[in-house]
Design a protein around this motif. Sequence first.
Motif, PDB file in Angstrom:
ATOM      1  N   MET A 116      99.485  49.628  67.873  1.00 44.45           N
ATOM      2  CA  MET A 116      99.309  48.176  67.851  1.00 44.45           C
ATOM      3  C   MET A 116      97.831  47.828  67.846  1.00 44.45           C
ATOM      4  N   MET A 117      97.453  46.926  66.973  1.00 40.42           N
ATOM      5  CA  MET A 117      96.064  46.494  66.861  1.00 40.42           C
ATOM      6  C   MET A 117      95.793  45.375  67.869  1.00 40.42           C
ATOM      7  N   THR A 118      94.532  45.184  68.227  1.00 39.81           N
ATOM      8  CA  THR A 118      94.120  44.170  69.187  1.00 39.81           C
ATOM      9  C   THR A 118      93.505  42.982  68.454  1.00 39.81           C
ATOM     10  N   VAL A 119      93.959  41.789  68.784  1.00 40.42           N
ATOM     11  CA  VAL A 119      93.400  40.575  68.173  1.00 40.42           C
ATOM     12  C   VAL A 119      91.995  40.371  68.703  1.00 40.42           C
ATOM     13  N   ILE A 120      91.026  40.259  67.815  1.00 33.83           N
ATOM     14  CA  ILE A 120      89.628  40.144  68.219  1.00 33.83           C
ATOM     15  C   ILE A 120      89.032  38.776  67.916  1.00 33.83           C
ATOM     16  N   GLY A 121      89.757  37.899  67.259  1.00 32.05           N
ATOM     17  CA  GLY A 121      89.198  36.580  66.968  1.00 32.05           C
ATOM     18  C   GLY A 121      90.015  35.847  65.923  1.00 32.05           C
ATOM     19  N   LYS A 122      89.469  34.767  65.464  1.00 32.06           N
ATOM     20  CA  LYS A 122      90.121  33.935  64.449  1.00 32.06           C
ATOM     21  C   LYS A 122      89.074  33.458  63.461  1.00 32.06           C
ATOM     22  N   HIS A 123      89.505  33.064  62.286  1.00 30.44           N
ATOM     23  CA  HIS A 123      88.593  32.631  61.217  1.00 30.44           C
ATOM     24  C   HIS A 123      89.100  31.330  60.620  1.00 30.44           C
ATOM     25  N   GLU A 124      88.212  30.371  60.465  1.00 31.70           N
ATOM     26  CA  GLU A 124      88.565  29.081  59.876  1.00 31.70           C
ATOM     27  C   GLU A 124      88.646  29.203  58.362  1.00 31.70           C
ATOM     28  N   GLN A 125      89.806  28.902  57.827  1.00 28.78           N
ATOM     29  CA  GLN A 125      90.022  29.021  56.391  1.00 28.78           C
ATOM     30  C   GLN A 125      89.653  27.740  55.643  1.00 28.78           C
ATOM     31  N   TYR A 126      90.154  26.603  56.089  1.00 26.65           N
ATOM     32  CA  TYR A 126      89.847  25.329  55.449  1.00 26.65           C
ATOM     33  C   TYR A 126      90.179  24.206  56.415  1.00 26.65           C
ATOM     34  N   ARG A 127      89.711  23.000  56.066  1.00 30.56           N
ATOM     35  CA  ARG A 127      90.004  21.795  56.839  1.00 30.56           C
ATOM     36  C   ARG A 127      90.527  20.722  55.902  1.00 30.56           C
ATOM     37  N   GLU A 128      91.467  19.939  56.382  1.00 27.77           N
ATOM     38  CA  GLU A 128      92.035  18.860  55.586  1.00 27.77           C
ATOM     39  C   GLU A 128      92.440  17.718  56.508  1.00 27.77           C
ATOM     40  N   VAL A 129      92.623  16.542  55.919  1.00 22.49           N
ATOM     41  CA  VAL A 129      93.009  15.357  56.684  1.00 22.49           C
ATOM     42  C   VAL A 129      94.527  15.318  56.780  1.00 22.49           C
ATOM     43  N   LYS A 130      95.049  15.173  57.970  1.00 24.20           N
ATOM     44  CA  LYS A 130      96.486  15.107  58.208  1.00 24.20           C
ATOM     45  C   LYS A 130      96.846  13.715  58.700  1.00 24.20           C
ATOM     46  N   LEU A 131      97.850  13.127  58.070  1.00 25.92           N
ATOM     47  CA  LEU A 131      98.332  11.810  58.462  1.00 25.92           C
ATOM     48  C   LEU A 131      99.451  11.975  59.488  1.00 25.92           C
ATOM     49  N   VAL A 132      99.280  11.327  60.636  1.00 24.26           N
ATOM     50  CA  VAL A 132     100.299  11.341  61.677  1.00 24.26           C
ATOM     51  C   VAL A 132     101.040  10.015  61.603  1.00 24.26           C
TER      52      VAL A 132
END
Length: 244
Positions: free
Chosen positions: A115-131
């Motif tokens: 099992m591999m260990t999670v070492i971080g996260k990476h931002e792929q993109y940003r977008e506007v979300k309507l709630v």
Amino acid sequence: MAEKITLEEALRENKELKAKIAELTEMVNYLQKQLFGKKTEKLSAGQLDLFDDKEQETTPTNDSTVEKLTTTVTSHQRKCKSKESRKEWLDCLEQVEELHQLSKQELTCDQCGQMMTVIGKHEQYREVKLVPAHLCCKIVCTETARCEHCQDPETGNDVLVQAKTPQPLFPHSYLSSSVIAEVLFEKFGLAVPFTRQTQYWERLGLPITSKHMARGVIEAGERFGQKIYERLRQEIKAAPVVQP
């Protein structure tokens, strides 16, 4: 002799009528050509007689089509939108993160099977979300505290203290300040009548009628709008110069 004069008059009248008909026919043809015919830039012979010789030298006098004038437009480059402006207004919005986690199969190493260990996260993109707007029932509660060391000397009961709550906008009514504010904005900001707003509130789950909204707006105006109006009136009257 009278018949001969009458005949001459008839011939002359006939000739005049034919000339008038020819003139009117030519006029009708010209008008039809101007309205429905193909527009050209042709000049007929003698059309420039009203101008001086200098103008006639620079303007063609034959029936050839006048050459179209062309204008050279200097080429330009369109300025691209700056990426910084997009980043700035995206940063002003509420930031909501959506994290896509690795599955157990994806965390299994293809080389050793460990099992591999999670070492971080990476931002792929940003977008506007309507709630979309939604309704909820807000339950207003107050906190109560009791003194463990004291008792009421008169009754012997515990000494209790309870937090204070703000008064509702309309007692015993589900028209809260947020609902009446939205009704006012839809009515006077977007010009949506009360009858059409009922469909909007029904989709959200609030069974409110147009009469109910009208009464709420009138009561809110009488209770709060009048106070704001009077305060503004006092401020204007206190100013040294009142601008029209």
